[in-house]
Design an enzyme around this catalytic site. Structure first.
Site, PDB file in Angstrom:
ATOM      1  N   ASP A 220       0.844  -1.202   0.000  1.00 53.72           N
ATOM      2  CA  ASP A 220       0.000   0.000   0.000  1.00 53.72           C
ATOM      3  C   ASP A 220       0.873   1.244   0.000  1.00 53.72           C
ATOM      4  OD1 ASP A 220       0.886  -0.537   2.651  1.00 53.72           O
ATOM      5  OD2 ASP A 220      -0.723   0.654   3.497  1.00 53.72           O
TER       6      ASP A 220
ATOM      7  N   ARG B  18       5.815   4.331   5.945  1.00 53.77           N
ATOM      8  CA  ARG B  18       5.480   4.308   7.370  1.00 53.77           C
ATOM      9  C   ARG B  18       5.601   2.869   7.903  1.00 53.77           C
ATOM     10  NH1 ARG B  18      -0.658   5.729   5.833  1.00 53.77           N
ATOM     11  NH2 ARG B  18      -1.421   3.611   5.465  1.00 53.77           N
ATOM     12  N   ASP B  19       5.222   2.672   9.150  1.00 53.26           N
ATOM     13  CA  ASP B  19       5.345   1.324   9.727  1.00 53.26           C
ATOM     14  C   ASP B  19       4.175   0.460   9.250  1.00 53.26           C
ATOM     15  OD1 ASP B  19       3.500   2.840  11.066  1.00 53.26           O
ATOM     16  OD2 ASP B  19       3.981   2.055  13.055  1.00 53.26           O
ATOM     17  N   GLU B  20       4.163   0.213   7.937  1.00 54.76           N
ATOM     18  CA  GLU B  20       3.095  -0.582   7.350  1.00 54.76           C
ATOM     19  C   GLU B  20       3.681  -1.362   6.165  1.00 54.76           C
ATOM     20  OE1 GLU B  20      -0.587   1.374   7.297  1.00 54.76           O
ATOM     21  OE2 GLU B  20      -1.648  -0.283   6.378  1.00 54.76           O
TER      22      GLU B  20
ATOM     23  N   ASP C  60      -5.792  -2.419  -2.534  1.00 55.09           N
ATOM     24  CA  ASP C  60      -4.908  -1.525  -3.266  1.00 55.09           C
ATOM     25  C   ASP C  60      -4.373  -2.252  -4.506  1.00 55.09           C
ATOM     26  OD1 ASP C  60      -5.008  -1.210  -0.349  1.00 55.09           O
ATOM     27  OD2 ASP C  60      -3.742   0.538  -0.623  1.00 55.09           O
TER      28      ASP C  60
ATOM     29  N   TRP D 105     -11.436  -6.065  -0.918  1.00 56.68           N
ATOM     30  CA  TRP D 105     -10.071  -6.452  -0.526  1.00 56.68           C
ATOM     31  C   TRP D 105      -9.859  -7.914  -0.936  1.00 56.68           C
ATOM     32  CZ3 TRP D 105     -11.800  -1.961   0.787  1.00 56.68           C
ATOM     33  CH2 TRP D 105     -10.923  -0.974   1.189  1.00 56.68           C
TER      34      TRP D 105
ATOM     35  N   GLU E  20      -2.229   8.812  -0.782  1.00 55.44           N
ATOM     36  CA  GLU E  20      -3.227   7.920  -0.194  1.00 55.44           C
ATOM     37  C   GLU E  20      -4.601   8.595  -0.113  1.00 55.44           C
ATOM     38  OE1 GLU E  20      -2.266   6.890   3.847  1.00 55.44           O
ATOM     39  OE2 GLU E  20      -3.583   5.150   3.820  1.00 55.44           O
TER      40      GLU E  20
ATOM     41  N   HIS F 148       1.067   6.076  -2.535  1.00 54.65           N
ATOM     42  CA  HIS F 148       0.053   5.045  -2.342  1.00 54.65           C
ATOM     43  C   HIS F 148      -0.618   4.883  -3.695  1.00 54.65           C
ATOM     44  CE1 HIS F 148      -1.155   3.721   1.716  1.00 54.65           C
ATOM     45  NE2 HIS F 148      -2.303   3.353   1.189  1.00 54.65           N
TER      46      HIS F 148
HETATM   47  C1  RAM Z   1      -4.589   1.525   5.270  1.00 51.94           C
HETATM   48  C2  RAM Z   1      -4.092   1.821   3.899  1.00 51.94           C
HETATM   49  C3  RAM Z   1      -4.368   0.731   2.926  1.00 51.94           C
HETATM   50  C4  RAM Z   1      -5.796   0.268   3.011  1.00 51.94           C
HETATM   51  C5  RAM Z   1      -6.114  -0.122   4.420  1.00 51.94           C
HETATM   52  C6  RAM Z   1      -7.559  -0.528   4.622  1.00 51.94           C
HETATM   53  O1  RAM Z   1      -3.701   0.748   5.940  1.00 51.94           O
HETATM   54  O2  RAM Z   1      -4.714   2.998   3.436  1.00 51.94           O
HETATM   55  O3  RAM Z   1      -4.099   1.227   1.660  1.00 51.94           O
HETATM   56  O4  RAM Z   1      -6.007  -0.787   2.125  1.00 51.94           O
HETATM   57  O5  RAM Z   1      -5.863   0.942   5.286  1.00 51.94           O
END
Ligand code: RAM
Length: 909
Positions: A484, A488-490, A497, A550, A762, A783
């Protein structure tokens, strides 16, 4: 002699070309050029035809495969000769010869007969190398460091092995993987140029190894292997709140080197308890947080044979010696790409020294600088500057994105990290007292090495910047998995996405193998009941699954890949996963209505802070789930049709009718109004054909009204946005689609562009007009989801598309649809057949269209005309040309079919 052969070949090709003879080139095995590490028994082979006349088609081919390039031309030692096969297939032809052996190299060639029955010469020789096919081919054992590791900062362990190659070496192949990440060296030299290996997969069931031809790194006599490990995705910090060790706490190495000597014997050197271990200069390395390197701790020459390792520890055999999850790597590895120099070094109002690289990118900064022993230079990374021009890192949440280099102080030193990456445009420099200049820093973009395939440009510079931003969003987030965001910490493989962007992605780059690999992880991480995780590889909880839009990545991405690349095998492999997902929904539905469970909905839709007049575009979540239920079922039917699963076609077609009926009953008034009067509701209902034909036109009008009521702005989130313009152009509102595309104020695609974005954001309003930011808890500036408009730009503005029943651009559609204020647009796409081009301009009342169609395909071309006017090709009426088949010429449009070649069409408009 070799030179002579080459010269002859060049002359031959030149004359063959001049004589108009068809030629064959661009050979691909498993969609790659000369790949290593093939672990399928019937690799798919593709080639391209070319020639300088129009309408070239293949009528037959002959393939030959051998174990040496010499044996091919002599026709000896062949493992396969297909003989002359009468077929027009030139893409994904399965190997059909003798069984292929582990680790072996195969050489191949093809020749074709064209539509006139003329044979081409043999193509240049291409090759592929098999991977390790049987578990028993692995002699190596998993090893871990022999010393007690610091479990907090976890310095990178080094592994070392020396050995004697007693005879002359013919060839050598290394097979390497890690629990963690690895970087390998042989005799001081880096093995390959892949980065962040072994990449990220659903490790418990699928762990990739990489295979390298290392013949040139070895020598007769003493040799040394050195490998460094990082924690990587395996045990590094992943997901929020600094959680770690998602797959295990102990990093480990698996290394095998198979050496062939010229006398025909073989020797295998593998990781076992004879190896040694120690630590070196990498004190700390985490994907989110960055790397700390202390150059004083570097063990100089540690991967050379002569290095004295007597102080090193031994290693221990890992308690877990499982090798059943090992797989070859099918996608292109992450590599180093574009370099960037700082365009500016400046001091911020807060007094910090910051560099601007001019592009929000993903990768790292290489530093070349002098310092005193023990001094350090610290680089911190950020995407944006705040309102006041200060370095802004709040939106990175806990990710530190910080690289620290400690000098050893012996002249100019070169630093760059190994097992981390950063998402940034700006870099803050601290801890360094000396002068810095742009010469000291180079930022490198890192991403999966997917060949670039598409280009789009037009007369509007803001749209060109949008295309640039889409491309960079893709580069930054296609780092072995589709993520995504990269900063960041993700940085996780969020499924919505990925599905939303997948079709755009397949225009910009060849993402066939990239997604084929990821889809296997989707299937691997799918729960037994068929539910699909929010993120893949799944590092969230076992119940973080099943959200509409998703989880539908399980059906949408395989279908999009099939459309773009026509690899039927991929559909076949994903079919059980596609079906399981639809069956999961069926199990959750009552009276064919899926209205339960948690769903993200139309994520990040228009939601202004000052919501006083109720303008937020909230779409009922269960209306959305029902649309996706239908869509996934439709895609399953499509796949079943391709695969000849007639019983499934019948069953799911009946189910689909019931799903749509349930939708009508629950969410649509008798006159066709949807219970949620939002753009996304109408977009999904129309795009997925939820409404009967007679209600579609009015629904499209309601959508248009809605757009107008927002003063020509979109209000869609992640789910509505990809289809918004498609629905408008499909239902006769091309003008509204263009208006939205060209809209410059918030919310729109061009608003971020006007704000100076170099990637897709994003959120529509990541940075507000007054330069303040959206909530830092979720505000990425890289994003790709909203970049899904790229698909419409290629498919509608330049009109390049494939027929769904002849996918992979076997039968091409060229249907440019000029509009808005554009006076020119141009798109090219490299397909497995060759280049497609559609480039138009409006000039002095003329519509000029240049088209290129690759050999062995056909294209249906739609040219807009005025009052039934005729279309000319290079000055002659199309109707008079033999090599163009006019199908129709009505008031607004002329329609004809062409074969390969270049065409120049003009008509009054
Ligand atoms: C956040 C990001 C990501 C999305 C989820 C639901 O972590 O925006 O892109 O798919 O939420």
């Amino acid at each position: 002699m070799q030179k002579l052969v080459l010269l002859c070949l060049i002359f031959f090709n030149f004359f063959a070309g001049a004589l108009g003879q068809t030629q064959v080139n661009s050979l691909l095995c498993e969609n790659r050029i000369n790949p290593t590490g093939i672990d399928v028994s019937q690799p798919l082979l593709s080639w391209q035809l070319s020639g300088n006349r129009r309408n070239i088609h293949q009528s037959a081919y002959e393939l030959r495969v051998g174990t040496s390039s010499k044996s091919l031309s002599q026709g000896k030692g062949l493992v396969w000769n297909s003989g002359k096969v009468s077929a027009d297939q030139s893409v994904h032809v399965p190997y059909g010869g003798n069984p292929l052996s582990s680790g072996k190299k195969y050489y191949w060639q093809v020749r074709v007969w064209d539509d006139k029955g003329q044979a081409s010469g043999w193509s240049p020789v291409a090759e592929w190398q098999m991977g390790l096919l049987q578990p028993g081919d692995w002699k190596a054992s998993w090893i871990e460091p022999g010393f007690i590791q610091d479990s907090v900062s976890r310095p990178s362990p080094l592994f070392r092995k020396t050995f004697q190659a007693s005879k002359k070496i013919q060839s050598a192949t290394a097979y390497i993987t890690a629990r963690g990440m690895y970087e390998a060296r042989i005799n001081g030299q880096r093995v390959g140029d892949a980065l962040l290996t072994p990449g990220w997969t659903s490790y418990r069931t699928r762990l990739q190894y990489q295979q390298y031809d290392v013949s040139n790194l070895l020598r007769q006599g003493a040799n040394a292997i050195g490998v460094t490990l990082g924690v990587g995705w395996y045990s590094g910090h992943l997901v929020w709140e600094n959680s770690k060790n998602h797959y295990g706490a102990r990093t480990a190495l698996l290394f095998q080197l198979n050496i062939q000597y010229t006398d025909g014997t073989e020797e295998v050197i593998s990781s076992d308890n004879s190896w040694k271990s120690s630590t070196g200069s990498i004190l700390y390395s985490e994907i989110y947080h960055g790397e700390t390197i202390d150059a004083r701790k570097e063990k100089e020459g540690w991967s050379d044979p002569g290095y004295d390792d007597h102080t090193w520890s031994g290693v221990q055999l890992s308690g877990d010696n499982n090798k059943s999850n090992l797989i070859a790597t099918i996608n292109e590895p992450v590599k180093r790409h574009e370099p960037f120099k700082p365009i500016k070094i400046f001091t911020t109002p807060a007094g910090e020294k910051v560099m601007d690289f001019g592009q929000n990118l993903v990768g790292w900064v290489q530093v070349r600088i002098r310092g005193n022993a023990g001094d350090s230079i610290v680089l911190q990374h950020a995407e944006v500057l705040d309102k006041n021009g200060n370095f802004y890192t709040e939106n990175l949440r806990l990710a530190r994105q910080k690289n620290t280099y400690i000098f050893k102080g012996n002249g100019t030193e070169l630093f760059e990290p190994h097992f981390t990456f950063q998402g940034f445009r700006y870099v803050k420099v601290t801890g360094f007292n000396g002068e810095i200049s742009p010469d000291n820093f180079t930022a490198y973009a890192l991403y999966s090495d997917m060949p670039a395939t598409g280009e789009f440009s037009c007369s509007n510079q803001l749209i060109n910047q949008l295309q640039h931003n889409i491309q960079w969003g893709q580069r930054g987030n296609f780092l072995d998995v589709p993520t995504d965001c990269p900063q960041r910490d993700e940085r996780l493989g969020w499924t919505a996405d990925a599905q939303a962007f997948s079709r755009t992605a397949a225009y910009n780059r060849q993402v066939n193998n990239f997604f084929a690999k990821w889809l296997k992880d989707v299937a691997a991480d799918q729960r037994a009941d068929g539910s699909v995780p929010f993120v893949v590889p799944n590092v969230l909880g076992p119940s973080d699954m099943g959200s509409a839009g998703w989880a539908d990545a399980a059906t949408i991405v395989p279908w999009n890949m099939y459309l773009a690349y026509a690899d039927r095998r991929l559909l076949e492999q994903q079919y059980p996963s596609m079906k399981a997902w639809v069956e999961y929904i069926r199990g959750k539905s009552q009276q064919d209505l899926w209205n339960s469970g948690f769903h993200f909905g139309d994520w990040l839709f228009y939601h202004p802070d000052d919501d006083l007049d109720g303008r937020a575009a909230v779409t009922d979540k269960y209306l959305i789930t029902q649309c996706y239920y239908a869509h996934s079922t439709q895609l399953l039917i499509n796949a079943a049709q391709v695969l000849g699963k007639t019983a499934d076609v019948a069953e799911y077609t009946a189910l689909l009718q019931r799903i749509k009926a349930a939708f009508m009953k629950e969410y649509v008034t008798p006159s066709g109004r949807l219970v949620s009067s939002t753009q996304t509701a109408y977009v999904l209902a129309l795009n997925f054909d939820m409404l009967p034909e007679d209600l579609r036109e009015q629904a499209a009008l309601r959508l248009v009204e809605n757009v107008k009521s927002y003063n020509n702005h979109l209000t869609t989130g992640f789910l509505g946005t990809p289809y918004l313009c498609h629905v408008l152009s499909r239902f006769g509102h091309l003008d509204v689609a263009y208006t939205l595309l060209l809209q410059e104020s918030y919310p729109s695609w061009l608003y971020p562009v006007k704000m100076g974005a170099t990637t897709i954001w994003e959120r529509w309003d990541g940075q507000k007009p007054d330069h303040t930011f959206e909530n830092a808890s979720m505000n990425s500036f890289n994003h790709y989801a909203y970049g899904a408009i790229g698909d419409w730009m290629y498919r509608v503005i330049t009109g390049i598309d494939t027929k769904e029943d002849a996918p992979g651009y076997r039968q091409i559609i060229i249907r440019p649809r000029p509009g808005g204020s554009l006076t020119q647009a141009s798109g090219t796409l490299q397909t497995y057949y060759g280049q497609i081009k559609s480039s138009w301009q409006l000039q002095n009342g003329q519509f000029i269209l240049d088209v290129e169609v690759p050999a062995n395909t056909t294209a249906t071309v739609y040219v807009p005309v005025k009052n039934g006017g005729t279309v000319m090709e290079n000055g002659k009426a199309v109707s008079e040309l033999k090599d163009i088949k006019l199908l129709n010429n009505d008031k607004d449009q002329a329609l004809f079919e062409i074969g390969s070649g270049k065409y120049h069409f003009t008509t009054a408009l």
